[in-house]
Design a protein around this motif. Structure first.
Motif, mmCIF file in Angstrom:
data_model
loop_
_atom_site.group_PDB
_atom_site.id
_atom_site.type_symbol
_atom_site.label_atom_id
_atom_site.label_comp_id
_atom_site.label_asym_id
_atom_site.label_seq_id
_atom_site.Cartn_x
_atom_site.Cartn_y
_atom_site.Cartn_z
ATOM 1 N N SER B 216 0.828 -1.207 0.000
ATOM 2 C CA SER B 216 0.000 0.000 0.000
ATOM 3 C C SER B 216 0.866 1.261 0.000
ATOM 4 O O SER B 216 0.480 2.281 -0.576
ATOM 5 N N LEU B 243 -1.666 -3.300 -9.880
ATOM 6 C CA LEU B 243 -2.666 -3.324 -8.816
ATOM 7 C C LEU B 243 -4.050 -3.688 -9.353
ATOM 8 O O LEU B 243 -4.805 -4.407 -8.710
ATOM 9 N N ILE B 255 -2.366 -8.354 -2.931
ATOM 10 C CA ILE B 255 -3.418 -7.350 -3.073
ATOM 11 C C ILE B 255 -4.643 -7.763 -2.265
ATOM 12 O O ILE B 255 -5.251 -6.953 -1.573
#
Ligand SMILES: Nc1ncnc2c1ncn2[C@@H]1O[C@H](COP(=O)(O)OP(=O)(O)O)[C@@H](O)[C@H]1O
Ligand code: SF4
Ligand SMILES: [Mg+2]
Lengths: 325, 324
Positions: B216, B243, B255
């Motif tokens: 992140s 992503l 993810i």
């Protein structure tokens, strides 16, 4: 910082006081000096007179109190053997011992630190391994044997260095020093090397361990990542960090060296406090022995105090905490 | 865009007493000037070793066994130490993970900054000091003149990392390798530092490699991302591509385990199993014991496919066109 030093001083005083007790009791156990000092044909009355003259007829605790009372004024009694005050007798011998001890320490540092760094930086090299092997010898060979060997090789066999005495001395501020004359220096070398050998090994091992530990630290790698030259990384970043333990231990060892100089002084007839101690012990000359021990204790205490202060000066992290106390 | 760094088939291994550990295996990527590349992977996947390889800071028993590291078209692999030193801190800088350990505790900040200046530039001490102060100001350290005389322990972790970043920026390097520089810091400070570093790099068109185990963090910062697993790069591409459309099952799992992709109050989804030991890895895909798509084909070394320029995946059965 001031509070810290004051607290340490108070502790030191306590230590010195405790030592007076131990020392005083200790020498009383050794035996009565009168037996050695009186002539063989001395009768009972003459014996009692001798006891009285030396103040040994009083009960032990009274002897101690008298001793303590005099000690506070700086009077540690008169030598039984030659009748002069013990304290000045010792103090007069002190420069010779200090000169020897400091020379030995100097050798330990200027030889020990570079060799230790080499062994730490190149632990697998032939030189590195040789240095470490040599340091084991330095640790395990007895000082008196090495002393005798040094005399054998350099004084008897090669005949290049003198083996006894202080040689020519010069007076500096009323203190006699050997190190400033060529002859004196020649006399100093063998006993100083003899005394230094163990300490060199100690400094080598200490330095090596410090280097091994320090070079794995992130800040050393970061210093390299910043593009600093290897010389600066080692001589500033590594050395400055290992100086903290090295200075501490070397400082504390100084007291030890002074005490241990007894052996080297005896072998090389170096006229210092150690030799005086041995001579006095032979005669059970209590006041001199006591004076020697008291002075040694005082030196230990003072040295420890100085080392503590130095330590805080070297390590900024401690310095700050000290200020906060 | 001008290419600042191109790493080709880098292989770095350590000879331990249990055998050879290939910490970085056949890793290739490139970074352009002004670009931010995020390298993501769990602890032990070889990110730090990759960074140290670029700076030529792999110490024995480690060694670069193969590949090329082209920095502005010059191969750094095998460059002699004195030449390599001229690059370090001058044209390629690095920021380390733990700010508590990277500054020398017994030297003052000014000493360490000034020596950094003098390592590469022949200037007088007054000028060097001036530059040290300006660098501190640039990374947002208040009253830099006074702080110069401080020791590292007188700074907080965040401030120390700013000092380290100031050192990295001193010579306006073409490339900065930042190895998890905010991992040890709390979230607010992490955010500030991320923002400032991003700004500084974009302004000066510095190429930045930002290493992190936290996808992140990289997602919000980087232009492109490379995912490492057990010493290998398993997937790379632009942040949006990777992503939104991960192709490697490991990336997809990463993810899926991001807190934002999980329902509040329920346990985080995690990739099952453990990272394999790097010691004597067999030929097949190192992820196969944890991979839902693994089959017999994965016992062979998985192929690298290049579906689009700058997009790469190392997998026998890549996911196509979307998550798992
Ligand atoms: N000095 C070393 N000696 C032996 N193995 C090492 C050494 N440094 C790194 N490694 C190996 O390389 C692997 C990757 O390390 P590293 O790059 O630090 O991982 P990351 O930064 O991704 O957490 C480690 O798991 C370890 O097995
Ligand atoms: S190669 Fe096979 S085991 Fe490895 S990630 Fe791809 S599908 Fe999974
Ligand atoms: Mg790491």
């Amino acid at each position: 910082m001031i509070i810290y030093v004051a607290r340490r001083l108070a502790q030191a005083l306590l230590v010195v006081f405790a030592m007076t007790l131990i020392v005083f009791l200790g020498v009383n156990v050794i035996g009565s000096p009168v037996d050695i000092l009186i002539s063989p044909d001395c009768n009972q009355a003459c014996y009692q007179a001798s006891l009285k003259a030396l103040g040994l007829d009083l009960p032990l605790h009274q002897q101690y109190l008298v001793f303590l009372k005099n000690a506070v004024t700086g009077d540690l009694g008169k030598s039984f053997a030659i009748g002069v005050p013990a304290l000045p007798l010792i103090v007069e011998r002190m420069p010779a011992t200090l000169e020897l001890a400091l020379s030995a320490m100097f050798l330990a540092i200027v030889i020990g630190i570079p060799l230790g760094m080499w062994a730490g930086l190149k632990p697998d090299s032939v030189a590195g391994k040789t240095i470490m092997g040599g340091s084991i010898l330095g640790f395990s060979l007895p000082t008196f044997w090495v002393g005798l060997m040094l005399i054998m090789v350099f004084a008897v066999y090669l005949g290049v260095l003198p083996s006894t005495g202080r040689g020519e001395t010069v007076q500096v501020f009323g203190v006699r020093l050997s190190i400033l004359t060529l002859d004196g220096l020649a006399h100093l070398i063998l006993p100083a090397v003899n005394l230094a050998l163990y300490k060199i090994s100690l400094v080598i091992r200490l330095t090596r361990a410090g280097v091994r530990e320090t070079i794995t630290q992130d800040y050393v790698k970061f210093a390299r990542a910043r593009g600093l030259k290897a010389r600066r990384v080692i001589l500033v970043h590594v050395l400055k960090n290992i100086m903290i333990p090295v200075v501490t231990v070397v400082g504390l060892e100084l007291g030890n060296v002074i005490a241990f100089s007894v052996v080297s002084e005896t072998i090389f007839s170096w006229p210092g406090m150690g030799k005086l101690l041995i001579d006095s012990l032979r005669l059970l000359d209590r006041p001199v022995v006591v004076a020697y021990l008291m002075i040694t204790v005082l030196m230990f205490v003072v040295i420890n105090l100085i080392v503590d202060v130095l330590y805080t000066a070297l390590d900024p992290r401690i310095r700050l905490q000290g200020a906060a106390i | 865009m001008a290419e600042t760094l191109r790493v080709e088939n880098l292989r770095t291994s350590f000879l331990t007493k249990w055998g050879e550990v290939t910490a970085v295996d056949d890793v290739s990527f490139s970074v352009d000037a002004g670009e931010i590349l995020g390298i993501v992977g769990e602890s032990g996947s070889g990110k730090t070793v990759t960074g140290f390889s670029i700076l030529g800071l792999i110490d024995p028993p480690g060694r670069i066994k193969g590949g090329r590291i082209l920095f502005q078209d010059e191969d750094l692999v095998g460059l002699p130490e004195n030449r390599m030193r001229e690059y370090r801190g001058k044209r390629i800088a690095m920021v380390f993970q733990d700010p508590m350990m990277t500054l020398n505790p017994v030297l003052r900040i000014d000493t360490q900054l000034i020596e950094s200046v003098l390592a590469h530039d022949k200037v007088d001490r007054v000028t060097a000091r001036q530059r040290a102060r300006d660098a501190l100001g640039q990374v947002g350290i208040p009253s830099p003149d006074e702080r110069l005389a401080s020791y590292p322990h007188q700074f907080s972790g965040g401030m120390r990392q700013r000092v380290a970043i100031a050192m990295a920026l001193l010579h306006r390097p073409a490339l900065i390798v930042a190895d998890e520089p905010t991992t040890a810091l709390d979230v607010t400070i992490q955010g500030q530092i991320l923002f400032e570093v991003q700004k500084l790099c974009k302004e000066s068109r510095t190429a930045l490699i930002w290493i992190s185990h936290d996808l992140s963090v990289v997602a919000g910062l980087a232009d492109r991302v490379a995912v490492m697993y057990a010493g290998k790069l398993v997937e790379q591409g632009s942040v949006d591509d990777v992503l939104d459309r991960p192709m490697h099952p490991y990336t997809s799992g990463l993810i899926g385990s991001l807190p934002s992709n999980n329902i509040r109050g329920q346990p985080l989804r995690q990739i099952p199993g453990m990272t394999p030991s790097l010691l004597n890895l067999s030929a097949g895909c190192a992820f196969r014991t944890r991979c839902p798509r693994a089959d017999a084909a994965c016992l062979e070394s998985p192929p690298v496919s290049v579906p689009a320029s700058g997009r790469e995946v190392r997998c026998a059965h890549p996911l196509v066109g979307g998550g798992s």
